[in-house]
Design a protein around this motif. Sequence first.
Motif, PDB file in Angstrom:
ATOM      1  N   THR A 155       3.096  -0.151 -12.320  1.00 31.87           N
ATOM      2  CA  THR A 155       1.863  -0.882 -12.177  1.00 31.87           C
ATOM      3  C   THR A 155       0.719   0.076 -11.666  1.00 31.87           C
ATOM      4  OG1 THR A 155       3.086  -2.775 -11.540  1.00 31.87           O
ATOM      5  CG2 THR A 155       0.814  -2.676 -10.771  1.00 31.87           C
ATOM      6  N   GLN A 156       1.129   1.088 -10.929  1.00 31.25           N
ATOM      7  CA  GLN A 156       0.021   2.001 -10.401  1.00 31.25           C
ATOM      8  C   GLN A 156      -0.548   2.882 -11.559  1.00 31.25           C
ATOM      9  OE1 GLN A 156       2.296   4.420  -7.702  1.00 31.25           O
ATOM     10  NE2 GLN A 156       1.566   3.439  -6.094  1.00 31.25           N
ATOM     11  N   LYS A 157       0.472   3.058 -12.787  1.00 33.45           N
ATOM     12  CA  LYS A 157      -0.042   3.550 -13.976  1.00 33.45           C
ATOM     13  C   LYS A 157      -1.237   2.709 -15.038  1.00 33.45           C
ATOM     14  CE  LYS A 157       3.793   6.348 -15.008  1.00 33.45           C
ATOM     15  NZ  LYS A 157       4.967   6.619 -15.970  1.00 33.45           N
ATOM     16  N   TYR A 158      -1.009   1.242 -14.889  1.00 37.85           N
ATOM     17  CA  TYR A 158      -1.850   0.234 -15.358  1.00 37.85           C
ATOM     18  C   TYR A 158      -3.348   0.426 -14.173  1.00 37.85           C
ATOM     19  CZ  TYR A 158      -4.141  -4.236 -15.338  1.00 37.85           C
ATOM     20  OH  TYR A 158      -5.075  -5.055 -15.414  1.00 37.85           O
ATOM     21  N   LEU A 159      -3.240   0.711 -12.988  1.00 39.20           N
ATOM     22  CA  LEU A 159      -4.448   0.657 -12.359  1.00 39.20           C
ATOM     23  C   LEU A 159      -5.412   1.990 -12.791  1.00 39.20           C
ATOM     24  CD1 LEU A 159      -3.166  -0.225  -8.811  1.00 39.20           C
ATOM     25  CD2 LEU A 159      -4.350  -1.715 -10.193  1.00 39.20           C
ATOM     26  N   VAL A 160      -4.670   3.079 -13.162  1.00 41.81           N
ATOM     27  CA  VAL A 160      -5.156   4.162 -13.524  1.00 41.81           C
ATOM     28  C   VAL A 160      -5.935   3.882 -14.815  1.00 41.81           C
ATOM     29  CG1 VAL A 160      -5.027   6.580 -14.279  1.00 41.81           C
ATOM     30  CG2 VAL A 160      -3.782   5.836 -12.177  1.00 41.81           C
ATOM     31  N   ASP A 161      -5.331   3.072 -15.743  1.00 42.32           N
ATOM     32  CA  ASP A 161      -5.733   2.844 -16.938  1.00 42.32           C
ATOM     33  C   ASP A 161      -7.062   2.003 -16.940  1.00 42.32           C
ATOM     34  OD1 ASP A 161      -3.777   4.195 -18.237  1.00 42.32           O
ATOM     35  OD2 ASP A 161      -2.543   2.564 -18.613  1.00 42.32           O
ATOM     36  N   ILE A 162      -7.121   1.221 -15.899  1.00 40.26           N
ATOM     37  CA  ILE A 162      -8.305   0.260 -15.761  1.00 40.26           C
ATOM     38  C   ILE A 162      -9.404   0.869 -14.791  1.00 40.26           C
ATOM     39  CG2 ILE A 162      -7.084  -1.775 -16.323  1.00 40.26           C
ATOM     40  CD1 ILE A 162      -7.038  -2.472 -13.435  1.00 40.26           C
ATOM     41  N   GLY A 163      -9.159   2.287 -14.542  1.00 43.19           N
ATOM     42  CA  GLY A 163     -10.188   2.808 -13.622  1.00 43.19           C
ATOM     43  C   GLY A 163     -10.168   2.724 -12.297  1.00 43.19           C
ATOM     44  N   LEU A 164      -8.851   2.391 -11.762  1.00 38.37           N
ATOM     45  CA  LEU A 164      -8.774   2.322 -10.106  1.00 38.37           C
ATOM     46  C   LEU A 164      -7.784   3.338  -9.591  1.00 38.37           C
ATOM     47  CD1 LEU A 164      -8.187  -1.706  -9.776  1.00 38.37           C
ATOM     48  CD2 LEU A 164     -10.223  -0.346  -9.346  1.00 38.37           C
ATOM     49  N   GLU A 165      -8.011   3.993  -8.644  1.00 43.98           N
ATOM     50  CA  GLU A 165      -7.158   4.813  -8.110  1.00 43.98           C
ATOM     51  C   GLU A 165      -5.812   4.178  -7.084  1.00 43.98           C
ATOM     52  OE1 GLU A 165      -7.408   8.726  -5.149  1.00 43.98           O
ATOM     53  OE2 GLU A 165      -9.011   7.710  -5.527  1.00 43.98           O
ATOM     54  N   PRO A 166      -4.836   4.483  -7.649  1.00 44.65           N
ATOM     55  CA  PRO A 166      -3.507   3.978  -6.672  1.00 44.65           C
ATOM     56  C   PRO A 166      -3.446   4.454  -5.209  1.00 44.65           C
ATOM     57  CG  PRO A 166      -2.859   4.491  -8.987  1.00 44.65           C
ATOM     58  CD  PRO A 166      -4.173   5.154  -8.771  1.00 44.65           C
ATOM     59  N   LYS A 167      -3.545   3.622  -4.460  1.00 42.05           N
ATOM     60  CA  LYS A 167      -3.468   3.945  -2.837  1.00 42.05           C
ATOM     61  C   LYS A 167      -1.961   4.121  -2.721  1.00 42.05           C
ATOM     62  CE  LYS A 167      -4.713   3.465   1.382  1.00 42.05           C
ATOM     63  NZ  LYS A 167      -5.980   4.290   2.143  1.00 42.05           N
ATOM     64  N   LYS A 168      -1.813   5.189  -1.652  1.00 41.94           N
ATOM     65  CA  LYS A 168      -0.458   5.706  -1.247  1.00 41.94           C
ATOM     66  C   LYS A 168      -0.002   4.684  -0.386  1.00 41.94           C
ATOM     67  CE  LYS A 168      -1.414  10.876  -1.849  1.00 41.94           C
ATOM     68  NZ  LYS A 168      -1.454  12.041  -1.343  1.00 41.94           N
ATOM     69  N   VAL A 169       1.282   4.713  -0.421  1.00 41.91           N
ATOM     70  CA  VAL A 169       2.009   3.615   0.760  1.00 41.91           C
ATOM     71  C   VAL A 169       2.021   4.394   1.967  1.00 41.91           C
ATOM     72  CG1 VAL A 169       4.195   2.464   1.009  1.00 41.91           C
ATOM     73  CG2 VAL A 169       3.265   2.498  -1.171  1.00 41.91           C
ATOM     74  N   THR A 220      -3.392  -5.863  -3.271  1.00 38.05           N
ATOM     75  CA  THR A 220      -2.444  -4.820  -2.700  1.00 38.05           C
ATOM     76  C   THR A 220      -2.849  -3.350  -2.772  1.00 38.05           C
ATOM     77  OG1 THR A 220      -0.681  -6.443  -3.426  1.00 38.05           O
ATOM     78  CG2 THR A 220       0.104  -4.367  -2.848  1.00 38.05           C
ATOM     79  N   ASN A 221      -3.318  -2.863  -3.939  1.00 35.94           N
ATOM     80  CA  ASN A 221      -3.672  -1.523  -4.040  1.00 35.94           C
ATOM     81  C   ASN A 221      -4.727  -1.071  -2.967  1.00 35.94           C
ATOM     82  OD1 ASN A 221      -3.428   1.151  -5.558  1.00 35.94           O
ATOM     83  ND2 ASN A 221      -5.599   0.513  -5.769  1.00 35.94           N
ATOM     84  N   ILE A 222      -5.520  -1.915  -2.363  1.00 37.80           N
ATOM     85  CA  ILE A 222      -6.616  -1.852  -1.545  1.00 37.80           C
ATOM     86  C   ILE A 222      -5.933  -1.098  -0.120  1.00 37.80           C
ATOM     87  CG2 ILE A 222      -8.388  -2.400   0.291  1.00 37.80           C
ATOM     88  CD1 ILE A 222      -8.921  -4.634  -1.958  1.00 37.80           C
ATOM     89  N   TYR A 223      -4.812  -1.774   0.199  1.00 35.18           N
ATOM     90  CA  TYR A 223      -3.894  -1.149   1.267  1.00 35.18           C
ATOM     91  C   TYR A 223      -2.711  -0.497   1.182  1.00 35.18           C
ATOM     92  CZ  TYR A 223      -7.292  -4.492   3.782  1.00 35.18           C
ATOM     93  OH  TYR A 223      -8.109  -5.139   4.489  1.00 35.18           O
ATOM     94  N   GLY A 224      -2.310  -0.397  -0.096  1.00 34.96           N
ATOM     95  CA  GLY A 224      -1.193   0.349  -0.444  1.00 34.96           C
ATOM     96  C   GLY A 224       0.122  -0.679  -0.556  1.00 34.96           C
ATOM     97  N   ARG A 225      -0.063  -1.732   0.577  1.00 34.32           N
ATOM     98  CA  ARG A 225       1.358  -2.497   0.576  1.00 34.32           C
ATOM     99  C   ARG A 225       0.591  -3.891   1.190  1.00 34.32           C
ATOM    100  NH1 ARG A 225       3.229   0.357   6.143  1.00 34.32           N
ATOM    101  NH2 ARG A 225       1.559  -0.362   7.694  1.00 34.32           N
TER     102      ARG A 225
END
Length: 214
Positions: A68-82, A13-18
């Motif tokens: 969940t976006q904060k979790y992604l940051v913690d595992i080294g992923l950049e949250p995608k804007k919606v 889901t984060n790849i596309y933001g939605r």
Amino acid sequence: MLTDRDLEMIKFTNIYGRTFLPVLGRTFFPSEKIARDRIAKLVRQKIVRYIDTDRVKIGRAVVLTHETQKYLVDIGLEPKKVNSGWTTINHNIIEQTAHYWLSKLGEVERTSVAKHGAKMEHVPDMILTLPSGGRVFVEVETSRKARGRYDGIFEKIRKEDPAVVLYVLPKEKQIQSFAKFLPEYERVRVIDIDTLIENVKTTGKVSAKFQHEF
């Protein structure tokens, strides 16, 4: 408790933001109903949330919560804007569904003009890199462009020299006329999304038809 499937769905889901229930029901879950039930539980756990779209048939979009976006940051992923625009929903649904199934065959990279435009003659919707190293340019077409635009696109694609140019369409009945409409190029293959899913599920191959077969 999150399952491995939940975690993979979150990353996807984060790849596309939605994403959308019609996508989830054809990818991570056996049906849209099962997807809806699981998403409802994840909403209650504040893992994902719904946002409204302006499309009655599609309903709401599924996006990640701030937690969940904060979790992604913690595992080294950049949250995608919606992306709050809804004009490309039908394209998004087919693109995401194709992305999921093509990723069973190799590494799929979603492209963008902002990220790839400076180094590529033509930026397709996705690039599938096969285990052999061959590049497949994937184009999702929900509406037909003017022939002149395809002439320009194909001129640029030839300079990129991909192994295959794969066009994914919404319906099987659209394939023949679309293939004949395109400029002739021996590396073009065409398939509808339903057949793509079935072929990958049952044979582990896309098995799209070559343009010259029509």
